[in-house]
Write an enzyme that holds these catalytic residues in place. Structure first.
Site, PDB file in Angstrom:
ATOM      1  N   ARG A   1     -22.587  54.401  56.687  1.00 28.91           N
ATOM      2  CA  ARG A   1     -21.144  54.213  55.897  1.00 28.91           C
ATOM      3  C   ARG A   1     -20.797  55.896  55.816  1.00 28.91           C
ATOM      4  O   ARG A   1     -21.805  56.700  55.934  1.00 28.91           O
ATOM      5  CB  ARG A   1     -21.172  53.657  54.700  1.00 28.91           C
ATOM      6  CG  ARG A   1     -21.682  52.135  55.066  1.00 28.91           C
ATOM      7  CD  ARG A   1     -21.775  51.583  53.449  1.00 28.91           C
ATOM      8  NE  ARG A   1     -22.320  50.040  53.579  1.00 28.91           N
ATOM      9  CZ  ARG A   1     -23.494  49.590  53.745  1.00 28.91           C
ATOM     10  NH1 ARG A   1     -24.616  50.586  53.508  1.00 28.91           N
ATOM     11  NH2 ARG A   1     -23.764  48.372  53.643  1.00 28.91           N
TER      12      ARG A   1
ATOM     13  N   HIS B   1     -14.111  54.010  59.435  1.00 25.85           N
ATOM     14  CA  HIS B   1     -15.193  52.741  59.268  1.00 25.85           C
ATOM     15  C   HIS B   1     -15.315  52.153  60.368  1.00 25.85           C
ATOM     16  O   HIS B   1     -16.303  51.456  60.649  1.00 25.85           O
ATOM     17  CB  HIS B   1     -14.866  51.981  58.120  1.00 25.85           C
ATOM     18  CG  HIS B   1     -15.906  50.964  57.794  1.00 25.85           C
ATOM     19  ND1 HIS B   1     -16.728  51.323  56.959  1.00 25.85           N
ATOM     20  CD2 HIS B   1     -15.766  49.799  57.765  1.00 25.85           C
ATOM     21  CE1 HIS B   1     -17.666  50.249  56.812  1.00 25.85           C
ATOM     22  NE2 HIS B   1     -16.990  49.292  57.260  1.00 25.85           N
TER      23      HIS B   1
ATOM     24  N   ARG C   1     -18.394  52.456  62.458  1.00 26.42           N
ATOM     25  CA  ARG C   1     -19.625  51.591  62.168  1.00 26.42           C
ATOM     26  C   ARG C   1     -19.605  50.374  63.127  1.00 26.42           C
ATOM     27  O   ARG C   1     -20.507  49.813  63.501  1.00 26.42           O
ATOM     28  CB  ARG C   1     -19.583  51.307  60.616  1.00 26.42           C
ATOM     29  CG  ARG C   1     -20.707  50.228  60.072  1.00 26.42           C
ATOM     30  CD  ARG C   1     -20.541  50.445  58.605  1.00 26.42           C
ATOM     31  NE  ARG C   1     -21.292  49.345  57.737  1.00 26.42           N
ATOM     32  CZ  ARG C   1     -22.791  49.356  57.503  1.00 26.42           C
ATOM     33  NH1 ARG C   1     -23.349  50.476  57.914  1.00 26.42           N
ATOM     34  NH2 ARG C   1     -23.187  48.327  56.839  1.00 26.42           N
TER      35      ARG C   1
END
Length: 369
Positions: free
Chosen positions: A202, A314, A317
């Site tokens: 993260r 993000h 990820r």
């Protein structure tokens, strides 16, 4: 009189329902119907809808007082960022609406009216649900403080949320992205995005990394903290969940890239007369660590140089998970690398990315013919 017959045979229903507990304005619903039976049913409906309970142990606390108790509890037991977020939601969406409210008289229908008010403002369903969660927490405090006996938010259903299609980059797309980076001027960004893509960490976890957290002998990254900024102040906390505390194995080329950046960082710090040590943040390039916004904005800037559609930070990820699935890694391995609390979370979020094995299963049935 609540029901009045008109000359044309219709009936007016006019019910005095006291005051609105939120606005303190007089509430008097009126409606015209065609038959007396309809009028009587409507009158009963209104009286049931606006029925109030009047006896409570501690009815004198205002909404403002209750929300202050709630925020104090957030600061005591939650992460600093969470308390700040809750305060923002209350100030922007709740306080002006509920500041005059008579807490003991608020019922489920009043909460549904507020939910509809939020819908009318044009907010997304996800944002509205988050606001309603905060409101429910505040009324939980009202129950604990004996202001009310039951939370009026109970059984008010969340709005449905349409699942957005998950975006991610394939290995070829990520290579294209790296090719658009100016290595001489943007080497830090190459290292940051590469680390994000090949670890699935993260943003806050990446920014919190110190050089001490990178074990070059075991080729592992020790993830045990997260960094955020609150009112321009650096806040270091534990990661999102206890399971987020983990060690992530990294490949040799990523380790070499990190070590190359460490040398460049040392030269940069020497130039600006900043002391360098293993306690320095890995992705720091000046006196203080950068914010996540810097890396979010730069993705769009880099993509604008070519024809690659940008993704959110993000989504790197998600891209890491897609990469692992492409390599036929199992759920358990992916769960451990991402730091999910349970394998159920991994399946719920990423299960649709796994290859559909129904065709393979169906083909095996040919053996029975």
């Amino acid at each position: 009189m609540a029901i009045r017959e008109n000359d044309d045979g219709t009936f007016d229903v006019d019910v005095s329902a006291g005051t609105n507990p939120i606005t303190q304005e007089r509430r008097r619903p009126r409606k015209r119907v065609n038959t007396r039976v309809e009028a009587e049913e409507l009158e009963y409906h209104y009286k049931q809808k606006y029925r109030r309970k009047n006896e409570y142990t501690n009815p004198n606390l205002s909404f403002s007082a209750i929300k202050n108790i709630y925020l104090d509890d957030c600061k005591l037991h939650g992460k600093p960022g969470y308390a700040e977020n809750q305060n923002y939601i209350i100030e922007k969406h709740l306080l002006s609406y509920f500041k005059k409210s008579n807490i003991p008289k608020i019922v489920k229908d009043d909460i549904k009216d507020f939910q509809q008010h939020l819908i009318n403002t044009g907010l997304s369903n996800k944002s509205i649900n988050n606001i309603m969660i905060t409101l429910k927490c505040i009324f939980d405090v009202a129950v604990e403080e004996s202001v009310i006996e039951q939370n009026p938010c109970k059984n008010v259903k969340n709005l449905s949320i349409k699942q957005k299609q998950m975006k991610f980059w394939t290995p070829d797309q990520f290579k294209e992205f790296l090719s658009l980076i100016d290595e001489e001027k943007e080497f830090l960004f190459k290292v940051y995005y590469t680390t994000a893509y090949f670890t699935g960490m993260r943003c806050g976890e990446l920014l919190a990394l110190n050089w001490d957290d990178i074990d070059k002998f075991r080729q592992e990254i020790n993830v045990h903290k997260s960094l955020t900024y609150i009112k321009k102040q650096i806040i270091i906390t534990e990661p999102k969940t206890k399971n987020s505390i983990r060690r992530i194995s990294i490949n040799a080329k990523l380790l070499a890239l990190l070590q190359e950046w460490k040398l460049k960082q040392q030269e940069l710090f020497e130039k600006y007369q900043i002391e360098h040590s293993n306690e320095v943040h890995v992705f720091q390039y000046r006196e203080v660590p950068p914010t996540k916004d810097i890396f979010s904005r730069r993705i769009r800037t880099i993509c604008s140089r070519g024809h690659l559609a940008p993704i959110r930070q993000h989504d790197l990820r998600h891209s890491h998970v897609a990469l692992l699935i492409h390599q036929r890694e199992d759920y358990t391995t992916i769960k451990e690398r991402l730091g999910h609390a349970s394998i159920t979370t991994t399946i719920d979020v990423y299960g649709h990315l796994f290859p559909n094995k129904q065709k393979e299963t169906a083909d095996k049935l040919d053996d029975f013919f």
